[in-house]
Design a protein around this motif. Structure first.
Motif, short mmCIF file in Angstrom:
data_model
loop_
_atom_site.label_atom_id
_atom_site.label_comp_id
_atom_site.label_asym_id
_atom_site.label_seq_id
_atom_site.Cartn_x
_atom_site.Cartn_y
_atom_site.Cartn_z
N SER A 252 0.05 -7.57 -5.22
CA SER A 252 -0.08 -8.85 -4.53
C SER A 252 -0.04 -10.01 -5.51
O SER A 252 -0.32 -9.84 -6.70
N ASN A 253 0.32 -11.19 -4.98
CA ASN A 253 0.29 -12.44 -5.74
C ASN A 253 -0.37 -13.51 -4.86
O ASN A 253 0.11 -13.78 -3.76
N ASP A 254 -1.49 -14.08 -5.34
CA ASP A 254 -2.11 -15.23 -4.66
C ASP A 254 -2.25 -14.97 -3.16
O ASP A 254 -1.92 -15.81 -2.33
N PHE A 255 -2.76 -13.79 -2.81
CA PHE A 255 -2.69 -13.32 -1.43
C PHE A 255 -4.02 -13.52 -0.72
O PHE A 255 -5.06 -13.02 -1.15
N SER A 256 -3.99 -14.28 0.40
CA SER A 256 -5.19 -14.46 1.23
C SER A 256 -4.81 -14.36 2.69
O SER A 256 -3.68 -14.64 3.09
N VAL A 257 -5.79 -13.95 3.51
CA VAL A 257 -5.54 -13.61 4.91
C VAL A 257 -6.59 -14.25 5.80
O VAL A 257 -7.76 -14.35 5.42
N ASN A 258 -6.15 -14.71 6.97
CA ASN A 258 -7.07 -15.19 8.00
C ASN A 258 -7.34 -14.02 8.95
O ASN A 258 -6.45 -13.56 9.64
N GLU A 259 -8.60 -13.55 8.98
CA GLU A 259 -8.96 -12.39 9.80
C GLU A 259 -9.79 -12.79 11.02
O GLU A 259 -10.49 -11.97 11.60
N PHE B 37 -9.50 -13.53 0.39
CA PHE B 37 -8.56 -13.11 -0.64
C PHE B 37 -8.54 -11.59 -0.76
O PHE B 37 -9.59 -10.94 -0.72
N LYS B 38 -7.34 -11.05 -0.88
CA LYS B 38 -7.14 -9.61 -0.94
C LYS B 38 -6.38 -9.26 -2.22
O LYS B 38 -5.51 -10.01 -2.67
N ASP B 39 -6.73 -8.08 -2.77
CA ASP B 39 -6.07 -7.65 -4.00
C ASP B 39 -6.15 -6.13 -4.09
O ASP B 39 -7.11 -5.52 -3.61
N SER B 40 -5.16 -5.52 -4.71
CA SER B 40 -5.12 -4.06 -4.82
C SER B 40 -6.27 -3.52 -5.66
O SER B 40 -6.65 -2.35 -5.53
N THR B 41 -6.85 -4.35 -6.52
CA THR B 41 -7.90 -3.88 -7.43
C THR B 41 -9.30 -3.99 -6.83
O THR B 41 -10.26 -3.51 -7.41
N LEU B 42 -9.41 -4.64 -5.66
CA LEU B 42 -10.73 -4.87 -5.08
C LEU B 42 -11.22 -3.66 -4.29
O LEU B 42 -10.43 -2.89 -3.73
N ASP B 43 -12.56 -3.53 -4.22
CA ASP B 43 -13.16 -2.43 -3.45
C ASP B 43 -13.74 -2.96 -2.14
O ASP B 43 -13.51 -4.10 -1.77
#
Length: 840
Positions: free
Chosen positions: A143-150, A161-167
């Motif tokens: 991902s790059n600078d990736f954020s989502v409205n949920e 904000f979402k990232d592949s490294t986050l738990d």
């Protein structure tokens, strides 16, 4: 989208098929309607069907099998027509749903492909970018600078904000949520009903669709007539039973009158007009997501238009750059200095690594053209600040494996100048350059770099020490047809307002090029937000250019216009247009360059991104409204003589009290149905309609004058039928001859009423020139069937008619003609008055 820069091959075609076989398709399946069964159930509740069935049963009991079979056949015909119209409407909706189905990007066989979101399978690698709705649940891999409205799932509106490294599931994305910023690649884990949205989605299936004001008015009108029909039915039944003491005969005569009163053609016409209107718009490249929206189109009073991609081509190309030392404006097509190339390089680094914004694509392309060594593969992004602030800016941090660092920022020129330590003289040079370049319609971004060396980054990008690099200027030319489009809106009495994120100088320059009205009055988003709701409501009336807009400001404009009683259409294509598109009465998204968020929020989609299609949409809305009024006025006018011709001889005890039976009434109904719901729908737009002011949405469907006109037309025809009745009796005609004469008068009046009511302003001579083959076809069929009834003995006997003499036929036609044609005199007077007003 360029080819993937990742070591991801994605699924093969065979793997896609295998996954689909195991997990199914990406569709939310809930309660399914059996369309045929539902339609039949609905038909069984229709008052007209129930009356026909009751009359048929009475005929069977009375031994009149022929009449009973005819009525049963009529039930079959009416049901077939209703089912056909219902199927047509449903098919139109299904086609609209298919065409508006969101698309997504996946990596398959090593290539980026655009597919229908329903075609996603578990295991796919989907690419999601700013402005799209996430089509399935998945787990982020890059991902790059990736954020989502949920908010659709959590109710929390702030971006996550979402990232592949986050738990803690911070690397998981969900179907139905929307991308606020950046880009990501994710593997699909769940689709369809297995997604989080699918699990909670059953709560949505019972939500009913609200009715439009016009639909409510028509339904209320029909309900009143049904109540009236019920009361008259009881009165007539009581009168007949008192006189004859025959229950079945009394019921049959009462049912005849009830049939004549019920206006079942009105709701049928409404449904047909909306369905066919949506289909016609679809053929013109305009997708209407709800058929009922067609009604609102003709009432549009204000169009709020985005600039980029709507008024302009959205073909951004880097045209000029400005460097500060020394102050120089350089045209990109000319030879570039070292400073200019360095500026373009910094602007490229400040863009997304995989660009999707047209300006960022242009920066990457220009960098590739003017560099001998492409440094992009050597660097990877290690930190980023998303686009934020008012005015906005964004910052990216890249590093090589050996620690070489690049920090680049770009954004609104004012934002970049504010974070750079510029001297007063340098600020003056930059502001002069901004004014000079933007006055020609160029879109400007400021660019800066930073030498920050610590690994502890500040919370806000504005806290970094920046060095001003210069300005990059993009040119996006106005569309070739926009001048003509604006003139058509102005002629139709529709105001146009520009709402854009660009600065005032650039927007004003483009507005001047297209002869935009009201370009002198403009307001920035920052100034707008300072106003109270009342002050803003007053201000938006007189302001036509809104610059440096952001989502909250756009939404306030729309709400202020709505509060002022305006019917607002809003065009847009970006994710930041979503709230305003949703709030507008008519949200209009661009089909090609519009984001999925814009398309989902909108009620209309212009497939070709062409604003001229909105002219077509407005004209179609006005045409449907005026033609529907013609159809319903026709229904009212022709129902009155049928009702009174049945009721008056019976109530007054005339010599032939039961001049018509259910057989005659249903025959007249079968003639009137196609006339109002097919022939009138096919009428062309009258010449003066697009030069009139929009009608207020709150306007009642019929004003007193229009309703009075229909009633007078109906009473005039009634006078003709009753005069024919009494004349026939005077000349000692028998019941069959009298019935035939009265029936012929009604049929003749019906034909001429169809022709006269094609316009309530232009003469019948003028309307004969309108292109509508269906009018001629339906009139020819009516005349042909009437001739069969009058001259073919089996039909004549069945309908209890008698063949008329030439004199009687001429008399009947003359009465029918005179009872309608008088209205041409009213239209003539109306035209004379309007001409006199125009001359004065």
């Amino acid at each position: 989208m360029p080819e993937t820069q990742f070591d991801i091959q994605g699924l093969s075609s065979a793997q896609v098929d295998q996954s689909r076989a195991e997990h199914g398709t990406n569709v939310l399946n809930y309660k399914q309607q059996n369309t045929v069964l539902d339609a039949l159930k609905s038909l069984a509740k229709e008052p007209m069907i129930l009356l026909l069935l009751a009359a048929a049963i009475i005929y069977f009991i009375s031994g009149e099998t022929g009449d009973a079979l005819f009525l049963l056949s009529a039930i079959g015909i009416v049901s077939a027509i209703a089912l056909y119209q219902d199927t047509t409407s449903r098919n139109a909706l299904e086609k609209l749903k298919a065409l508006t189905q969101p698309h997504c990007k996946v990596i398959r066989d090593g290539e980026v492909q655009s597919i229908n979101s329903e075609a996603l399978v578990v295991g796919d690698f989907m690419m999601i970018e700013e402005g799209t709705a996430i089509p399935a649940d998945g787990r982020i891999v890059q991902s790059n600078d990736f954020s989502v409205n949920e908010s659709i799932l959590t109710g929390e509106a702030l971006p996550v904000f979402k990232d592949s490294t986050l738990d803690n599931n911070q690397n998981v994305i969900y179907k139905g949520t929307t991308v606020v910023s950046g880009l990501a690649i994710a593997t699909v884990s769940h689709i369809g009903n297995a997604t989080q949205l699918g699990k909670i989605g059953k709560s949505l299936e019972d939500i009913s669709e609200s009715k439009t004001p016009l639909e409510l008015q028509i339904n209320n009108f029909v309900k009143k007539l049904v109540i009236l029909g019920t009361l008259v039915f009881l009165i007539v039944w009581a009168i007949n039973f008192f006189n004859s003491r025959n229950v079945l005969d009394s019921l049959l005569k009462a049912l005849t009158l009830a049939m004549s009163i019920l206006p079942e053609e009105i709701p049928m016409a409404f449904s047909a007009f909306m369905a066919i209107g949506a289909w016609r718009l679809m053929k013109k490249g305009i997708l209407v997501k709800q058929m009922k929206m067609v009604e609102t189109l003709g009432s549009t009073t204000v169009i709020c238009s985005d600039k980029t991609g709507t008024i302009t081509e959205n073909r951004m190309h880097l045209a000029k750059v400005f460097t500060l030392n020394p102050p120089t404006v350089t045209v990109i097509d000319s030879e570039l200095s070292v400073q200019a190339i360095d500026l373009i390089t910094t602007a490229m680094w400040a863009s997304e690594p995989i660009p999707f914004n047209p300006m960022e694509v242009a920066l990457h392309e220009t960098y590739a053209q003017h560099t001998t060594t492409d440094l992009r593969p050597q660097y990877s992004m290690v930190h980023e600040y998303p686009l934020e602030g008012k005015p906005p800016m964004m910052t990216h941090v890249f590093e090589t494996r050996d620690g070489q660092r690049i920090i680049a920022a770009k954004g609104a020129a004012e934002a970049i100048m504010a974070v750079c330590n510029l001297s007063a003289s340098d600020k003056q040079e930059v502001e002069t350059a901004i004014q000079t370049i933007s006055s020609s319609g160029y879109r400007i971004l400021g660019v800066a770099s930073s030498d920050f060396s610590s690994n502890t980054y500040p919370e806000k990008q504005q806290e970094l020490p920046f060095n001003f690099k210069g300005l990059v200027a993009f040119y996006d030319p106005p569309k070739a047809n926009i001048h003509s489009v604006l003139n058509q809106f102005y002629q139709a009495g529709i105001d146009v307002k520009i709402i854009t994120g660009d600065n005032a100088a650039t927007t004003t320059a483009i507005a001047q090029q297209i002869d935009f009205k009201g370009l002198e009055a403009h307001m920035s988003g920052e100034d707008l937000m300072k106003l109270s709701d009342a002050a803003l409501q007053d201000q938006v009336k007189h302001t036509y250019v809104f610059t440096r807009m952001f989502p909250e400001a756009k939404l306030r404009i729309i709400n202020a216009l709505k509060a002022d009683g305006q019917i607002v259409a809003m065009t847009g294509d970006g994710v930041n247009d979503g709230p305003a598109l949703k709030a507008a009465h008519i949200g209009v998204a661009m089909g090609k360059k519009g984001t999925e968020i814009a398309k989902q929020a909108a009620s209309l989609i212009l497939l070709e991104d062409d604003l001229s299609k909105m002219v077509d949409a407005v004209s179609m809305g006005r045409k449907i409204y005026t033609n529907l009024k013609k159809a319903i006025q026709y229904i009212i006018s022709i129902h009155i003589p049928i009702i009174l011709t049945v009721f008056i001889p019976l109530a007054l005890g005339w010599v032939y009290p039961n001049i018509f039976t259910p057989v005659h009434i249903i025959f007249l109904e079968l003639i009137m149905g196609p006339t109002c719901s097919i022939a009138f729908e096919n009428e062309p737009l009258e010449p003066h309609v697009m030069t009139q002011k929009p009608r207020p949405l709150s306007t009642t469907f019929f004003n007193k004058k229009e309703l009075t006109t229909s009633i007078l037309q109906g009473l005039a025809i009634t006078s003709g039928t009753l005069l024919a009745y009494q004349t026939a009796v005077h000349y000692q005609c028998n019941e069959a001859q009298t019935r035939t004469i009265v029936f012929t008068v009604l049929i003749t009046a019906n034909i001429f009423l169809t022709l006269v009511n094609r316009s309530f302003y232009h003469s019948v001579v003028t309307t004969l020139g309108y292109k509508n083959k269906l009018i001629g076809l339906i009139i020819a069929i009516t005349i042909g069937i009437t001739a069969l009834l009058l001259f073919i003995p089996p039909f004549t006997a069945f309908f209890k008619f008698e063949t008329l003499t030439a004199t009687q036929i001429a008399f009947s036609i003359a009465i029918g003609f005179i009872s309608v044609i008088w209205f041409e005199g009213v239209k003539y007077v109306k035209r004379k008055k309007k001409l006199a007003l125009n001359l004065n």
